[in-house]
Design a protein around this motif. Structure first.
Motif, PDB file in Angstrom:
ATOM      1  N   MET A 173       0.820  -1.196   0.000  1.00 35.49           N
ATOM      2  CA  MET A 173       0.000   0.000   0.000  1.00 35.49           C
ATOM      3  C   MET A 173       0.867   1.266   0.000  1.00 35.49           C
ATOM      4  SD  MET A 173      -3.262   0.370  -0.037  1.00 35.49           S
ATOM      5  CE  MET A 173      -4.725   0.937   0.673  1.00 35.49           C
ATOM      6  N   GLN A 174       1.978   1.261   0.740  1.00 35.08           N
ATOM      7  CA  GLN A 174       2.830   2.438   0.791  1.00 35.08           C
ATOM      8  C   GLN A 174       3.417   2.766  -0.575  1.00 35.08           C
ATOM      9  OE1 GLN A 174       5.781   1.826   3.801  1.00 35.08           O
ATOM     10  NE2 GLN A 174       4.688   3.131   5.235  1.00 35.08           N
ATOM     11  N   ILE A 175       3.787   1.748  -1.323  1.00 32.64           N
ATOM     12  CA  ILE A 175       4.371   1.981  -2.639  1.00 32.64           C
ATOM     13  C   ILE A 175       3.351   2.680  -3.530  1.00 32.64           C
ATOM     14  CG2 ILE A 175       5.237   0.863  -4.731  1.00 32.64           C
ATOM     15  CD1 ILE A 175       6.495  -1.246  -2.892  1.00 32.64           C
ATOM     16  N   SER A 176       2.111   2.241  -3.492  1.00 28.77           N
ATOM     17  CA  SER A 176       1.091   2.860  -4.323  1.00 28.77           C
ATOM     18  C   SER A 176       0.804   4.286  -3.851  1.00 28.77           C
ATOM     19  CB  SER A 176      -0.143   1.969  -4.315  1.00 28.77           C
ATOM     20  OG  SER A 176      -1.299   2.640  -4.047  1.00 28.77           O
ATOM     21  N   HIS A 177       0.843   4.533  -2.533  1.00 28.38           N
ATOM     22  CA  HIS A 177       0.650   5.885  -2.006  1.00 28.38           C
ATOM     23  C   HIS A 177       1.798   6.789  -2.456  1.00 28.38           C
ATOM     24  CE1 HIS A 177      -0.642   9.085   0.622  1.00 28.38           C
ATOM     25  NE2 HIS A 177       0.565   9.133   1.161  1.00 28.38           N
ATOM     26  N   ALA A 178       3.026   6.291  -2.370  1.00 27.01           N
ATOM     27  CA  ALA A 178       4.191   7.070  -2.807  1.00 27.01           C
ATOM     28  C   ALA A 178       4.107   7.354  -4.303  1.00 27.01           C
ATOM     29  CB  ALA A 178       5.480   6.331  -2.465  1.00 27.01           C
ATOM     30  N   ALA A 179       3.724   6.362  -5.079  1.00 27.96           N
ATOM     31  CA  ALA A 179       3.593   6.559  -6.530  1.00 27.96           C
ATOM     32  C   ALA A 179       2.515   7.594  -6.829  1.00 27.96           C
ATOM     33  CB  ALA A 179       3.275   5.236  -7.210  1.00 27.96           C
ATOM     34  N   SER A 180       1.445   7.563  -6.079  1.00 28.78           N
ATOM     35  CA  SER A 180       0.364   8.533  -6.250  1.00 28.78           C
ATOM     36  C   SER A 180       0.840   9.949  -5.913  1.00 28.78           C
ATOM     37  CB  SER A 180      -0.820   8.144  -5.371  1.00 28.78           C
ATOM     38  OG  SER A 180      -1.827   9.116  -5.436  1.00 28.78           O
ATOM     39  N   GLU A 181       1.596  10.077  -4.822  1.00 20.69           N
ATOM     40  CA  GLU A 181       2.152  11.384  -4.457  1.00 20.69           C
ATOM     41  C   GLU A 181       3.129  11.876  -5.520  1.00 20.69           C
ATOM     42  OE1 GLU A 181       3.847  11.554  -0.552  1.00 20.69           O
ATOM     43  OE2 GLU A 181       1.882  11.569   0.400  1.00 20.69           O
ATOM     44  N   ASN A 182       3.966  10.974  -6.019  1.00 19.02           N
ATOM     45  CA  ASN A 182       4.913  11.348  -7.074  1.00 19.02           C
ATOM     46  C   ASN A 182       4.173  11.835  -8.314  1.00 19.02           C
ATOM     47  OD1 ASN A 182       7.066  10.636  -5.441  1.00 19.02           O
ATOM     48  ND2 ASN A 182       7.339   8.633  -6.389  1.00 19.02           N
ATOM     49  N   GLN A 183       3.125  11.130  -8.693  1.00 23.97           N
ATOM     50  CA  GLN A 183       2.352  11.515  -9.873  1.00 23.97           C
ATOM     51  C   GLN A 183       1.664  12.852  -9.651  1.00 23.97           C
ATOM     52  OE1 GLN A 183       2.480  10.217 -12.821  1.00 23.97           O
ATOM     53  NE2 GLN A 183       0.918  11.456 -13.752  1.00 23.97           N
ATOM     54  N   SER A 184       1.111  13.067  -8.461  1.00 25.13           N
ATOM     55  CA  SER A 184       0.467  14.349  -8.146  1.00 25.13           C
ATOM     56  C   SER A 184       1.468  15.495  -8.208  1.00 25.13           C
ATOM     57  CB  SER A 184      -0.172  14.305  -6.756  1.00 25.13           C
ATOM     58  OG  SER A 184      -1.232  13.388  -6.723  1.00 25.13           O
ATOM     59  N   ALA A 185       2.648  15.289  -7.635  1.00 26.34           N
ATOM     60  CA  ALA A 185       3.687  16.320  -7.650  1.00 26.34           C
ATOM     61  C   ALA A 185       4.136  16.603  -9.084  1.00 26.34           C
ATOM     62  CB  ALA A 185       4.868  15.905  -6.786  1.00 26.34           C
ATOM     63  N   PHE A 186       4.312  15.550  -9.880  1.00 21.15           N
ATOM     64  CA  PHE A 186       4.693  15.725 -11.280  1.00 21.15           C
ATOM     65  C   PHE A 186       3.648  16.567 -12.019  1.00 21.15           C
ATOM     66  CE2 PHE A 186       4.244  14.349 -15.709  1.00 21.15           C
ATOM     67  CZ  PHE A 186       5.490  14.711 -16.200  1.00 21.15           C
ATOM     68  N   LEU A 187       2.374  16.297 -11.777  1.00 17.38           N
ATOM     69  CA  LEU A 187       1.316  17.056 -12.441  1.00 17.38           C
ATOM     70  C   LEU A 187       1.309  18.520 -12.000  1.00 17.38           C
ATOM     71  CD1 LEU A 187      -1.556  14.403 -12.436  1.00 17.38           C
ATOM     72  CD2 LEU A 187      -0.161  15.170 -14.381  1.00 17.38           C
ATOM     73  N   ILE A 188       1.598  18.773 -10.735  1.00 17.93           N
ATOM     74  CA  ILE A 188       1.710  20.153 -10.247  1.00 17.93           C
ATOM     75  C   ILE A 188       2.870  20.845 -10.961  1.00 17.93           C
ATOM     76  CG2 ILE A 188       2.289  21.601  -8.245  1.00 17.93           C
ATOM     77  CD1 ILE A 188       0.840  19.411  -6.524  1.00 17.93           C
ATOM     78  N   ALA A 189       4.002  20.164 -11.056  1.00 15.76           N
ATOM     79  CA  ALA A 189       5.172  20.730 -11.734  1.00 15.76           C
ATOM     80  C   ALA A 189       4.866  21.011 -13.207  1.00 15.76           C
ATOM     81  CB  ALA A 189       6.368  19.788 -11.609  1.00 15.76           C
ATOM     82  N   LYS A 190       4.184  20.082 -13.841  1.00 16.13           N
ATOM     83  CA  LYS A 190       3.844  20.238 -15.254  1.00 16.13           C
ATOM     84  C   LYS A 190       2.860  21.395 -15.452  1.00 16.13           C
ATOM     85  CE  LYS A 190       2.246  17.519 -19.178  1.00 16.13           C
ATOM     86  NZ  LYS A 190       1.793  16.202 -19.625  1.00 16.13           N
ATOM     87  N   LYS A 191       1.839  21.452 -14.639  1.00 13.81           N
ATOM     88  CA  LYS A 191       0.802  22.478 -14.740  1.00 13.81           C
ATOM     89  C   LYS A 191       1.368  23.879 -14.502  1.00 13.81           C
ATOM     90  CE  LYS A 191      -3.516  23.896 -12.529  1.00 13.81           C
ATOM     91  NZ  LYS A 191      -4.429  23.631 -11.436  1.00 13.81           N
ATOM     92  N   ASN A 192       2.401  23.982 -13.686  1.00 15.88           N
ATOM     93  CA  ASN A 192       2.957  25.283 -13.326  1.00 15.88           C
ATOM     94  C   ASN A 192       4.254  25.610 -14.061  1.00 15.88           C
ATOM     95  OD1 ASN A 192       1.191  26.475 -11.075  1.00 15.88           O
ATOM     96  ND2 ASN A 192       1.334  24.292 -10.602  1.00 15.88           N
ATOM     97  N   ALA A 193       4.505  24.921 -15.152  1.00 13.21           N
ATOM     98  CA  ALA A 193       5.620  25.182 -16.072  1.00 13.21           C
ATOM     99  C   ALA A 193       6.998  24.949 -15.464  1.00 13.21           C
ATOM    100  CB  ALA A 193       5.520  26.591 -16.661  1.00 13.21           C
ATOM    101  N   CYS A 194       7.099  24.209 -14.362  1.00 10.08           N
ATOM    102  CA  CYS A 194       8.401  23.906 -13.758  1.00 10.08           C
ATOM    103  C   CYS A 194       9.271  23.100 -14.716  1.00 10.08           C
ATOM    104  CB  CYS A 194       8.232  23.112 -12.463  1.00 10.08           C
ATOM    105  SG  CYS A 194       7.212  23.931 -11.210  1.00 10.08           S
ATOM    106  N   LEU A 195       8.624  22.227 -15.493  1.00  9.44           N
ATOM    107  CA  LEU A 195       9.358  21.318 -16.368  1.00  9.44           C
ATOM    108  C   LEU A 195       9.910  21.999 -17.611  1.00  9.44           C
ATOM    109  CD1 LEU A 195       6.962  18.260 -16.010  1.00  9.44           C
ATOM    110  CD2 LEU A 195       9.014  18.795 -14.684  1.00  9.44           C
ATOM    111  N   GLY A 196       9.565  23.250 -17.817  1.00  5.59           N
ATOM    112  CA  GLY A 196      10.153  24.009 -18.905  1.00  5.59           C
ATOM    113  C   GLY A 196      11.597  24.401 -18.605  1.00  5.59           C
TER     114      GLY A 196
END
Length: 97
Positions: free
Chosen positions: A1-24
């Motif tokens: 369960m922890q691995i899936s929670h960590a993966a979910s947090e990683n995906q959420s953080a990635f989407l925040i970074a993408k949405k806010n142009a950090c990845l540019g």
């Protein structure tokens, strides 16, 4: 369960970074305009105030930590998103695709 929670947090953080142009300007393992997330994690790994410092840096922007190129402010991010994003960056941005 922890691995899936960590993966979910990683995906959420990635989407925040993408949405806010950090990845540019940032990538996981290479410098673009700004330093890689891995470089940021390494620089601040022993700093107990790193998360607070990075949250402030992301929120207000600025220059000087990595050279003269300024980072724009991301003032629209709320504290929850900032916390998730900075935690992810300090782990070296795992799961970025």
């Amino acid at each position: 369960m922890q691995i899936s929670h960590a993966a979910s947090e990683n995906q959420s953080a990635f989407l925040i970074a993408k949405k806010n142009a950090c990845l540019g300007c940032h990538a996981t393992n290479k410098k673009i305009v700004g330093p890689s997330f891995e470089s940021i994690a390494l620089k601040y790994k022993n700093d107990p105030n790193a998360q607070s410092f990075l949250k402030n840096k992301i929120l207000k922007g600025g220059a000087g930590s990595w050279g003269v190129v300024p980072m724009p402010a991301n003032a629209k991010l709320n504290d929850v998103d900032l916390s998730l994003l900075t935690s992810w960056i300090l782990r070296g941005a795992p799961g970025e695709n």
